[in-house]
Scaffold this motif. Sequence first.
Motif, short mmCIF file in Angstrom:
data_model
loop_
_atom_site.label_atom_id
_atom_site.label_comp_id
_atom_site.label_asym_id
_atom_site.label_seq_id
_atom_site.Cartn_x
_atom_site.Cartn_y
_atom_site.Cartn_z
N PRO A 96 6.77 92.21 -73.47
CA PRO A 96 5.83 92.35 -72.36
C PRO A 96 5.14 91.02 -72.06
O PRO A 96 4.63 90.35 -72.96
N LEU A 97 5.11 90.65 -70.79
CA LEU A 97 4.60 89.34 -70.43
C LEU A 97 3.11 89.18 -70.69
O LEU A 97 2.64 88.09 -70.99
N VAL A 98 2.35 90.27 -70.60
CA VAL A 98 0.92 90.17 -70.89
C VAL A 98 0.71 89.76 -72.35
O VAL A 98 -0.16 88.94 -72.67
N GLU A 99 1.50 90.33 -73.26
CA GLU A 99 1.41 89.96 -74.68
C GLU A 99 2.00 88.57 -74.91
O GLU A 99 1.50 87.80 -75.75
N ALA A 100 3.03 88.23 -74.17
CA ALA A 100 3.68 86.92 -74.34
C ALA A 100 2.72 85.78 -74.08
O ALA A 100 2.85 84.69 -74.66
N ALA A 101 1.70 86.01 -73.23
CA ALA A 101 0.75 84.94 -72.91
C ALA A 101 0.10 84.38 -74.17
O ALA A 101 -0.17 83.17 -74.27
N LEU A 102 -0.17 85.23 -75.17
CA LEU A 102 -0.88 84.80 -76.37
C LEU A 102 -0.10 83.77 -77.17
O LEU A 102 -0.69 83.00 -77.95
N PHE A 103 1.22 83.70 -76.99
CA PHE A 103 2.02 82.74 -77.73
C PHE A 103 1.80 81.31 -77.23
O PHE A 103 2.15 80.35 -77.91
N GLY A 104 1.20 81.17 -76.04
CA GLY A 104 0.99 79.85 -75.49
C GLY A 104 -0.18 79.09 -76.09
O GLY A 104 -0.27 77.87 -75.93
N CYS A 105 -1.08 79.79 -76.77
CA CYS A 105 -2.20 79.09 -77.42
C CYS A 105 -2.58 79.76 -78.72
O CYS A 105 -2.43 79.18 -79.79
N VAL A 149 -1.45 82.17 -80.73
CA VAL A 149 -0.44 82.33 -81.77
C VAL A 149 0.12 80.97 -82.18
O VAL A 149 0.23 80.67 -83.38
N MET A 150 0.43 80.14 -81.20
CA MET A 150 0.97 78.82 -81.52
C MET A 150 -0.01 78.02 -82.37
O MET A 150 0.38 77.38 -83.36
N THR A 151 -1.29 78.05 -82.01
CA THR A 151 -2.28 77.28 -82.74
C THR A 151 -2.58 77.88 -84.11
O THR A 151 -2.62 77.16 -85.12
N GLY A 152 -2.80 79.19 -84.16
CA GLY A 152 -3.19 79.82 -85.42
C GLY A 152 -2.05 79.91 -86.43
O GLY A 152 -2.19 79.47 -87.58
N VAL A 153 -0.94 80.48 -86.01
CA VAL A 153 0.21 80.59 -86.92
C VAL A 153 0.72 79.20 -87.29
O VAL A 153 1.03 78.92 -88.45
N GLY A 154 0.76 78.31 -86.30
CA GLY A 154 1.23 76.95 -86.56
C GLY A 154 0.39 76.22 -87.58
O GLY A 154 0.92 75.45 -88.40
N GLY A 184 -9.17 84.81 -81.41
CA GLY A 184 -7.73 84.94 -81.25
C GLY A 184 -6.94 83.97 -82.09
O GLY A 184 -5.92 84.33 -82.69
N VAL A 185 -7.42 82.74 -82.21
CA VAL A 185 -6.72 81.74 -83.03
C VAL A 185 -6.87 82.05 -84.50
O VAL A 185 -5.91 81.99 -85.28
N GLY A 186 -8.09 82.41 -84.92
CA GLY A 186 -8.33 82.71 -86.33
C GLY A 186 -7.53 83.90 -86.82
O GLY A 186 -6.93 83.86 -87.91
N LEU A 187 -7.50 84.97 -86.04
CA LEU A 187 -6.73 86.14 -86.46
C LEU A 187 -5.22 85.88 -86.38
O LEU A 187 -4.45 86.46 -87.14
#
Length: 376
Positions: free
Chosen positions: A169-178, A180-185, A206-209
């Motif tokens: 889903p594109l709405v969820e995909a948005a989170l990978f742009g900052c 998820v990329m920042t926190g998981v990375g 969002g980044v911390g979780l």
Amino acid sequence: MSLSVRAAILHHAPVARPYAETRPLRIETIELDPPGPDEVLVKIAGAGLCHSDLSVINGDRIRPVPVALGHEASGIVEETGPGVTDLRRGDHVVMSFVPTCGCCAPCREGRGALCEPGNAANGRGTLLSGAKRIHCDGVEVSHHSGVSAFGEYAVISRRSIVKIESDIPLVEAALFGCAVMTGVGAVVNTCRVQMGQSVAVVGLGGVGLSALIGAVASGAGRIVAVDLSEDKLRVARELGATDAFLASDPDAVAAIRDATDGGVDYALEMAGSVKAFDTAYRITRRGGTTATAGLANPNHSFTLPPVGLVGEERVVRGSYMGSCVPARDIPRYIAMYRQGRLPVNKLMTGTLTLDQINEGFDRLDRGEAIRQVIAM
């Protein structure tokens, strides 16, 4: 031909709170130039509200105004400019908030987050090419982080775009742009957490979780969550935290050190606060690493005793964009999401319309939201 679209424009900063009353972001009709060479017109599908946007509104980070905000986004390719041969209309994409030129010294070393031309363009409010493609009432409008996602469409450098599969889903995909990329990375790239090691995350936005679920996916043995909000600590426990502590407790540092046998292997500061960084540093064990991905006010500083770095062999690290290579890491993290190893959907507080954006930033400022996404 230019394209007329609705977008959220910030005309000056800082702006007083509450934003529902002062309306720092005005929804206006802007004109988008066609994409130039190596640029793409994207129809925005989802755009997350992040503290990096808030820090521009509240004046912590200075950006040239007027500016079209928004840097965490997903969308669908509408049109490609000259030279773009690997994307076509209808492709699903996620945007990265630092364009990577591929040629500078950091890019050649695989450190795209530090791309020199990309970060310089972001500071100027331009695309990687140096151009501004947004106009409002005859005035040039700055791009935010090369994305400007709080609008119906955006013209974006191809170097800021990662193609993804269309089954998420594109709405969820948005989170990978900052987030998820920042926190998981920060967990897997910057710190390289190994199975069985202990991790603390200070600041559970969002980044911390995202960092927390990254620690779970990495097999960390002890995962400590620290925040000012009981609600966010509850969410952290549901996502896999083994321990949770209120940051406002004056005995929190001592309690965490006691619970973890002298401190954690890795403490990650994700709140963008000097006080949070101080907490993270003090709960790191001898020989451990304190990393920060939080963007504090640039005028704030932290005093570090050098003797501790020497006598305890401590490491202090920064992590920008999760030390990611977006074209490599975003597809990897999406694959982990599909496998159920990164439950990114659980980070979403809810969706908003573009007209609700100021109220959304009030909730973010008050710490009442993890990730709100504007669904276009």
